[in-house]
Design a protein around this motif. Sequence first.
Motif, short mmCIF file in Angstrom:
data_model
loop_
_atom_site.label_atom_id
_atom_site.label_comp_id
_atom_site.label_asym_id
_atom_site.label_seq_id
_atom_site.Cartn_x
_atom_site.Cartn_y
_atom_site.Cartn_z
N PRO A 211 -4.17 12.20 -9.22
CA PRO A 211 -4.23 12.58 -10.31
C PRO A 211 -4.52 11.36 -11.83
N GLU A 212 -4.70 11.88 -12.42
CA GLU A 212 -4.48 11.48 -13.92
C GLU A 212 -3.44 11.22 -13.97
N SER A 213 -2.74 10.09 -14.98
CA SER A 213 -1.28 10.12 -15.95
C SER A 213 -1.40 10.77 -15.97
N GLN A 214 -0.35 11.19 -16.18
CA GLN A 214 0.69 12.03 -17.16
C GLN A 214 1.30 11.47 -18.55
N ALA A 215 1.02 10.22 -19.16
CA ALA A 215 1.69 9.29 -19.83
C ALA A 215 0.73 9.37 -20.89
N PRO A 216 0.39 10.03 -21.47
CA PRO A 216 -0.90 9.61 -23.09
C PRO A 216 -0.07 8.14 -23.88
N ALA A 217 1.12 7.03 -23.74
CA ALA A 217 0.92 6.25 -24.74
C ALA A 217 0.66 5.19 -24.18
N LYS A 218 -0.45 4.33 -24.88
CA LYS A 218 -1.62 3.35 -24.21
C LYS A 218 -0.88 2.23 -24.52
N SER A 219 -0.30 0.83 -23.66
CA SER A 219 0.62 -0.30 -24.09
C SER A 219 -0.34 -0.97 -25.02
N SER A 220 -0.18 -1.76 -25.69
CA SER A 220 -0.77 -3.38 -26.44
C SER A 220 -1.42 -4.05 -26.03
N SER A 221 -2.86 -4.35 -26.11
CA SER A 221 -3.46 -5.59 -25.27
C SER A 221 -2.65 -6.51 -24.86
N ARG A 222 -1.52 -6.96 -26.02
CA ARG A 222 -1.07 -7.80 -25.75
C ARG A 222 0.15 -8.22 -24.49
N ILE B 286 0.65 -1.00 -0.05
CA ILE B 286 0.23 0.00 -0.05
C ILE B 286 0.41 1.36 0.15
N ILE B 287 1.70 1.72 1.15
CA ILE B 287 2.36 2.25 0.88
C ILE B 287 4.05 2.91 0.01
N CYS B 288 3.39 1.24 -0.65
CA CYS B 288 4.08 1.96 -2.46
C CYS B 288 4.05 2.28 -3.09
N ILE B 289 2.85 1.87 -3.03
CA ILE B 289 1.12 2.09 -4.42
C ILE B 289 1.12 3.87 -4.37
N GLY B 290 1.21 4.03 -2.96
CA GLY B 290 1.21 5.56 -2.70
C GLY B 290 2.27 6.55 -2.94
N VAL C 186 -5.43 1.98 -8.64
CA VAL C 186 -4.90 3.49 -9.11
C VAL C 186 -6.40 3.84 -10.13
N THR C 187 -6.13 2.87 -10.77
CA THR C 187 -7.53 3.24 -11.59
C THR C 187 -9.18 3.31 -10.47
#
Length: 232
Positions: free
Chosen positions: A194-205, A56-60, A184-185
């Motif tokens: 806050p919302e993620s600042q990373a715009p790129a999305k990984s592929s489902s694979r 939990i602490i690391c997720i924070g 986090v979702t």
Amino acid sequence: MSEPHLTVVTAAQPRNNVKTVTSLAMLTAIAYVVMLLSKMLPQVLGFLQMDLKDTIICIGGFVFGPLSAAVIAIVVALVEMFTVSDTGIYGCIMNALATCAFCCTAAFVYKKLHTKKGAVLGLALGVICLTAVMLLWNYLITPLYMGMPRETVAAMLPTVFLPFNFVKGGLNMAVILVLYKPVVTALRKARLVPESQAPAKSSSRLNAGFLLFSLALLATFVVLTLVLMGII
């Protein structure tokens, strides 16, 4: 023309600060509850306790940064000392050091490299840092609160404390890799982080492969944990 814009920014800042403090307080409370639940697990060699509060602490720390992880770790260690711990200030120091070594290292690397690769690298370095730091501090502090000769503790470092801290860190690492995204979702949907600042999305694979890797890692460290507890 600039005044309305300035007013919006000024009003938004306190709201963001309140939201951050609320989120950190919630994570602190959850980490404390997880610590209490972890005490129900069998101990290793009768005095070492597996603890999943670092998850939990690391997720924070991943969300709010390494300083936030350190603050949560210290607060939880202090509350534990005054409520359920029987090791006093020594146990408080050891708990805070162990959690900070793991969580702050992982959060710092993830802040610099905000990708899945960065998360894995940061957590792996966190496990290494936790293991190394606790070898030193077990040697220095354990004789003081357990009443053991330092020579006895030194002999236990490679056979007891090293594997225990490595498995403890690895177990938390694996749980974080499995739980981080859904947790986090959910927090983002609740507008608590806050919302993620990373715009790129990984592929489902790629996501499926990462999940399989995380589950395999989790299964490995669960088995190692059961071995250390003497269950298998």
